[in-house]
Design an enzyme around this catalytic site. Sequence first.
Site, PDB file in Angstrom:
ATOM      1  N   TRP A 159      40.242  45.561  49.782  1.00 29.68           N
ATOM      2  CA  TRP A 159      41.163  45.993  50.767  1.00 29.68           C
ATOM      3  C   TRP A 159      41.395  47.613  50.635  1.00 29.68           C
ATOM      4  CZ3 TRP A 159      43.101  42.263  53.317  1.00 29.68           C
ATOM      5  CH2 TRP A 159      42.971  40.730  52.704  1.00 29.68           C
ATOM      6  N   HIS A 198      45.878  46.967  48.417  1.00 27.66           N
ATOM      7  CA  HIS A 198      45.883  47.028  46.928  1.00 27.66           C
ATOM      8  C   HIS A 198      47.238  47.504  46.267  1.00 27.66           C
ATOM      9  CE1 HIS A 198      41.897  45.953  45.816  1.00 27.66           C
ATOM     10  NE2 HIS A 198      41.341  46.986  46.700  1.00 27.66           N
ATOM     11  N   ASP A 246      38.669  52.254  43.006  1.00 25.95           N
ATOM     12  CA  ASP A 246      38.019  52.637  43.990  1.00 25.95           C
ATOM     13  C   ASP A 246      37.865  54.080  43.827  1.00 25.95           C
ATOM     14  OD1 ASP A 246      37.917  50.406  45.729  1.00 25.95           O
ATOM     15  OD2 ASP A 246      39.867  50.416  46.380  1.00 25.95           O
ATOM     16  N   ARG A 278      34.481  54.519  41.472  1.00 23.73           N
ATOM     17  CA  ARG A 278      33.265  53.709  41.770  1.00 23.73           C
ATOM     18  C   ARG A 278      32.287  54.704  42.349  1.00 23.73           C
ATOM     19  NH1 ARG A 278      33.998  49.672  46.869  1.00 23.73           N
ATOM     20  NH2 ARG A 278      31.669  49.714  46.616  1.00 23.73           N
ATOM     21  N   HIS A 321      33.350  45.139  42.755  1.00 24.80           N
ATOM     22  CA  HIS A 321      34.399  44.752  43.866  1.00 24.80           C
ATOM     23  C   HIS A 321      34.184  43.547  44.824  1.00 24.80           C
ATOM     24  CE1 HIS A 321      36.507  48.920  43.225  1.00 24.80           C
ATOM     25  NE2 HIS A 321      35.271  49.036  42.713  1.00 24.80           N
ATOM     26  N   HIS A 330      42.937  45.341  40.321  1.00 29.18           N
ATOM     27  CA  HIS A 330      42.385  45.872  41.565  1.00 29.18           C
ATOM     28  C   HIS A 330      41.475  44.552  42.039  1.00 29.18           C
ATOM     29  CE1 HIS A 330      40.487  48.719  44.278  1.00 29.18           C
ATOM     30  NE2 HIS A 330      39.449  47.908  44.216  1.00 29.18           N
ATOM     31  N   ASP A 368      40.833  42.262  45.481  1.00 29.57           N
ATOM     32  CA  ASP A 368      39.488  42.414  46.350  1.00 29.57           C
ATOM     33  C   ASP A 368      39.160  40.931  46.510  1.00 29.57           C
ATOM     34  OD1 ASP A 368      39.027  44.848  47.139  1.00 29.57           O
ATOM     35  OD2 ASP A 368      38.092  45.688  45.270  1.00 29.57           O
ATOM     36  N   HIS A 403      35.090  40.455  51.061  1.00 27.89           N
ATOM     37  CA  HIS A 403      34.339  40.787  49.941  1.00 27.89           C
ATOM     38  C   HIS A 403      33.771  39.461  49.368  1.00 27.89           C
ATOM     39  CE1 HIS A 403      35.965  44.998  48.723  1.00 27.89           C
ATOM     40  NE2 HIS A 403      36.382  44.811  50.006  1.00 27.89           N
ATOM     41  N   HIS A 413      33.867  45.728  58.158  1.00 29.57           N
ATOM     42  CA  HIS A 413      34.371  45.538  56.786  1.00 29.57           C
ATOM     43  C   HIS A 413      35.711  46.225  56.792  1.00 29.57           C
ATOM     44  CE1 HIS A 413      34.168  44.653  52.402  1.00 29.57           C
ATOM     45  NE2 HIS A 413      35.002  45.997  52.456  1.00 29.57           N
ATOM     46  N   ASP A 415      39.608  45.309  55.629  1.00 33.35           N
ATOM     47  CA  ASP A 415      40.047  46.195  54.524  1.00 33.35           C
ATOM     48  C   ASP A 415      41.407  46.630  55.022  1.00 33.35           C
ATOM     49  OD1 ASP A 415      38.735  45.596  52.402  1.00 33.35           O
ATOM     50  OD2 ASP A 415      37.469  47.504  52.564  1.00 33.35           O
TER      51      ASP A 415
END
Length: 272
Positions: free
Chosen positions: A1, A6, A45, A48, A60, A117, A121, A127, A150, A154
Amino acid sequence: WGSLGHITVAYVASSFVAPRTESYLQGLLRNDTGDYLANIATWADSVRYTKWGRFSGIFHFIDAKDSPPANCSVDLERDCKAGGCVVTAIQNYTRRAMDTAGLADWERAQAAKFVVHFLGDIHQPLHTEDVARGGNGIHVLFDGREWNLHHVWDSSIAEKLVGSRRRRIYEDALRWATELAGQIRAGKYRAESKAWLEGMDLEDPIASALLWARECNAYVCSHVFPEGPSQIAGQELGGDYYEKAAPVIELQVARAGFRLAAWLDLMVAGID
Ligand code: DCM
Ligand code: DCM
Ligand code: DCM
Ligand code: ZN
Ligand code: ZN
């Protein structure tokens, strides 16, 4: 997301956790406000793409190598990379967050941030899908603007549904979460929400996460690629496609928040 998803999942969870879970996690996360989960929901996020956090990028998602729309499935052996995936990450960080004997508080706090998190996801259909790197390689239109598929799942669909504003993200997420929590307590999700916790087992985080991943991945066949991946490239998705997808996103965000609350309750109850 995206951030809206999130943060909304975190606020939904905050409204269902037991009082002891709330105070325990407020202490661990060093935040005594009602935003203690919302404020850390997007942390994973932010790390990462850093040198330190690179290892966590593959945590994720899980790249299900199925064949939508005819067949949707998630198989841990087939789909989880050697370095891990969202299913094994949920197991790893759940255990680490509870490991009071072996880990420092900052390490357990970090693990708890990952749990918050990744439970979000694992509820985003793309995902749990390998096709075009979870839709990142598929170019589409959404209300006339160019995105990849995506990103549409998201963020774009949720932002349109909520009427979200870029600089009011916590406010918009809280409003959406309050609405979803109301639907869970006394509205359209009231009857089914009890069943959302079926199969949840803190003793077997892999089995629990696989249930969530498989339920989620089924929407790849029914709603993400109803006529196959090749039919979606270049399409405008802000109309009929949006109308069908939005209820799925609402449901998945509600489920993620409700399950996260129950999971955090089990975790805190299991810490001595
Ligand atoms: N850390 C972080 N964000 C980063 C890099 C590190 O939050 N971009 C945190 C993770 C640990 C601490 O710093 O809390 C040290 O991490 P490590 O032991 O991996 O060096
Ligand atoms: N780490 C992790 N999961 C594990 C073990 C370690 O996320 N099962 C993370 C925490 C540290 C980093 O990797 O920031 C390095 O940990 P270690 O020094 O234990 O290898
Ligand atoms: N992503 C995914 N599946 C993949 C690759 C990426 O679900 N196989 C997700 C992670 C991020 C987004 O897509 O939410 C963008 O990832 P990246 O920046 O790594 O391309
Ligand atoms: Zn994503
Ligand atoms: Zn993520």
